[in-house]
Design a protein around this motif. Structure first.
Motif, mmCIF file in Angstrom:
data_model
loop_
_atom_site.group_PDB
_atom_site.id
_atom_site.type_symbol
_atom_site.label_atom_id
_atom_site.label_comp_id
_atom_site.label_asym_id
_atom_site.label_seq_id
_atom_site.Cartn_x
_atom_site.Cartn_y
_atom_site.Cartn_z
ATOM 1 N N GLU A 41 12.282 13.427 15.835
ATOM 2 C CA GLU A 41 12.082 12.698 14.591
ATOM 3 C C GLU A 41 10.744 12.975 13.913
ATOM 4 N N THR A 42 9.866 13.744 14.538
ATOM 5 C CA THR A 42 8.547 13.987 13.952
ATOM 6 C C THR A 42 8.550 15.216 13.033
ATOM 7 N N CYS A 93 -5.038 6.588 16.566
ATOM 8 C CA CYS A 93 -3.980 5.569 16.555
ATOM 9 C C CYS A 93 -4.505 4.218 16.079
ATOM 10 N N ARG A 94 -5.708 3.847 16.510
ATOM 11 C CA ARG A 94 -6.281 2.572 16.062
ATOM 12 C C ARG A 94 -6.503 2.564 14.556
ATOM 13 N N GLU A 95 -6.974 3.681 14.033
ATOM 14 C CA GLU A 95 -7.289 3.765 12.612
ATOM 15 C C GLU A 95 -6.047 3.891 11.746
ATOM 16 N N GLU A 126 6.297 10.952 3.059
ATOM 17 C CA GLU A 126 6.368 10.064 4.215
ATOM 18 C C GLU A 126 6.613 10.943 5.439
ATOM 19 N N LEU A 127 5.675 10.896 6.373
ATOM 20 C CA LEU A 127 5.702 11.813 7.501
ATOM 21 C C LEU A 127 5.498 11.074 8.816
ATOM 22 N N LEU A 128 5.915 11.729 9.885
ATOM 23 C CA LEU A 128 5.675 11.215 11.230
ATOM 24 C C LEU A 128 4.995 12.333 12.016
ATOM 25 N N VAL A 129 3.783 12.057 12.489
ATOM 26 C CA VAL A 129 2.969 13.061 13.176
ATOM 27 C C VAL A 129 2.876 12.710 14.655
ATOM 28 N N PRO A 134 2.670 7.238 11.857
ATOM 29 C CA PRO A 134 3.409 7.313 10.594
ATOM 30 C C PRO A 134 2.449 7.426 9.413
ATOM 31 N N LEU A 135 2.794 8.277 8.458
ATOM 32 C CA LEU A 135 2.008 8.418 7.234
ATOM 33 C C LEU A 135 2.914 8.209 6.025
ATOM 34 N N PRO A 136 2.465 7.495 5.002
ATOM 35 C CA PRO A 136 1.157 6.840 4.924
ATOM 36 C C PRO A 136 1.093 5.617 5.847
ATOM 37 N N ARG A 137 -0.094 5.191 6.135
ATOM 38 C CA ARG A 137 -0.330 4.029 6.980
ATOM 39 C C ARG A 137 0.207 2.771 6.309
ATOM 40 N N ASP A 138 0.974 1.990 7.036
ATOM 41 C CA ASP A 138 1.523 0.742 6.504
ATOM 42 C C ASP A 138 0.707 -0.423 7.084
ATOM 43 N N ASP A 139 -0.369 -0.785 6.387
ATOM 44 C CA ASP A 139 -1.210 -1.875 6.900
ATOM 45 C C ASP A 139 -1.005 -3.169 6.135
#
Length: 200
Positions: free
Chosen positions: A101-102, A159-161, A137-140, A189-194
């Motif tokens: 899936e990446t 991962c924390r950031e 939208e990406l998965l790294v 996951p990008l973009p970050r969903d915060d």
């Protein structure tokens, strides 16, 4: 769907710069390997220390240069902004994926004198900002050998950031040159969903 584009140069503050990898780096890369062969093999597990490292690195850089120009992969060399343009390490987005899936596999390698300074983390963050600027939208995925302490520290900081997670607490078997090597795997996951509206 990923957009294909050539690898750009990226600025890393006022003290470092990221440039697309090219074959002329061979001397610097081999010297960096000789500083810490074990660390280099942890970051580049396909390396065979019993064979000609210079030849392996030459082939590696040639392939990276060709594919980075087409946008199939993106690899950068990190350089210090000084008179000697000192080679610091490499960071890149490859297409040899462990998880189905990446979209990208993230890798990084920093020379011993520059470790524990957050340089790889800064480089990865700049690359992520470049990726999300294209509205994709990406998965790294990040795969790290369990003995690569510096690599694991950077992966945890990323991962924390960026809201990444470890795939499982167990090590994941990855086949490299017909050998099974256990790795930690993190996914970002990008973009970050915060949940924060940055326009406010």
């Amino acid at each position: 769907m990923m957009i294909t584009r050539a690898t750009p140069s990226l600025r890393l503050g006022s003290d470092f710069i990221l440039r697309p990898v090219h074959r002329r780096l061979l001397k610097s890369v081999v010297e960096a390997y000789q500083e810490d062969p074990e660390g280099a093999v942890s970051a580049l597990p396909w390396l065979k220390s019993e064979e000609d490292v210079s030849l392996q690195m030459s082939d590696f850089l040639f392939e990276l240069e060709i594919h980075s120009n087409t946008g199939r992969i993106h690899f950068w060399s990190i350089h210090e902004k000084n008179e000697s343009d000192s080679f610091v390490g490499m960071v890149g987005l490859g297409d040899e994926l462990v998880l189905k899936e990446t979209d990208w596999n993230l890798g990084y390698w920093v020379r011993p004198p520059y470790r524990r300074k957050g340089i790889a983390f800064r480089a990865v963050s700049e690359i992520f900002e470049w990726l999300i600027s294209k509205d994709e939208e990406l998965l790294v995925e990040v795969t790290v050998h369990p003995h690569n302490d510096a690599g694991l520290s950077t992966s945890h900081a990323i991962c924390r950031e960026w809201g990444g997670v470890e795939v499982s607490p167990d090590l994941h078997p990855i086949v490299i040159d017909n050998r099974t090597v256990l790795h930690h795997i993190h996914v970002i996951p990008l973009p970050r969903d915060d949940g924060v509206d940055e326009t406010e």
